[in-house]
Design a protein around this motif. Structure first.
Motif, short mmCIF file in Angstrom:
data_model
loop_
_atom_site.label_atom_id
_atom_site.label_comp_id
_atom_site.label_asym_id
_atom_site.label_seq_id
_atom_site.Cartn_x
_atom_site.Cartn_y
_atom_site.Cartn_z
N ILE A 112 0.84 -1.20 0.00
CA ILE A 112 0.00 0.00 0.00
C ILE A 112 0.88 1.26 0.00
N GLY A 113 2.01 1.20 0.69
CA GLY A 113 2.90 2.35 0.71
C GLY A 113 3.45 2.69 -0.66
N VAL A 114 3.92 1.69 -1.37
CA VAL A 114 4.48 1.92 -2.71
C VAL A 114 3.38 2.32 -3.69
N LYS A 115 2.24 1.70 -3.57
CA LYS A 115 1.16 1.95 -4.52
C LYS A 115 0.52 3.33 -4.33
N HIS A 116 0.35 3.76 -3.09
CA HIS A 116 -0.41 4.98 -2.85
C HIS A 116 0.44 6.20 -2.47
N TRP A 117 1.69 5.98 -2.14
CA TRP A 117 2.59 7.09 -1.85
C TRP A 117 3.89 6.90 -2.62
#
Length: 100
Positions: free
Chosen positions: A53-58
């Motif tokens: 989620i970190g890589v995908k959304h930020w």
């Protein structure tokens, strides 16, 4: 920066399970399907999910440790228990980020 097991807030050996017990469990979990359920007590699933989620959304703004910790806290304490799929949990975290 990616989130590591040693940095997790609840890796006290009690909350997260790190060994696959059932035949269908995979302790080397490396992929999440948006419609699949996230097991919130399996450490390898949570760790992968948080990094994903970190890589995908930020992607432009690299996450720091406090951001990863906040995602983990939100999963454990804030995301409603009736929200279970990877996509719905990610959507809930993103839409409630500033409220929690």
């Amino acid at each position: 920066m990616s989130y590591k097991k040693s940095e997790m807030l609840y890796d006290d050996g009690v909350y997260y399970k790190w060994k696959a017990v059932a035949d269908h469990d995979n302790p080397y979990y490396t992929k999440g399907i948006d419609h699949s359920e996230l097991n919130r007590t399996e450490g390898y699933e949570i760790l992968y999910f948080i990094n994903h989620i970190g890589v995908k959304h930020w992607p432009v703004n690299p996450l720091n440790l406090s951001t990863y910790n906040k995602i983990e806290r939100m999963i454990r304490h804030s995301v409603p228990s009736d929200i279970r799929t990877h996509k719905k949990i990610a959507d809930w975290i993103i839409s409630n980020w500033s409220k929690v």
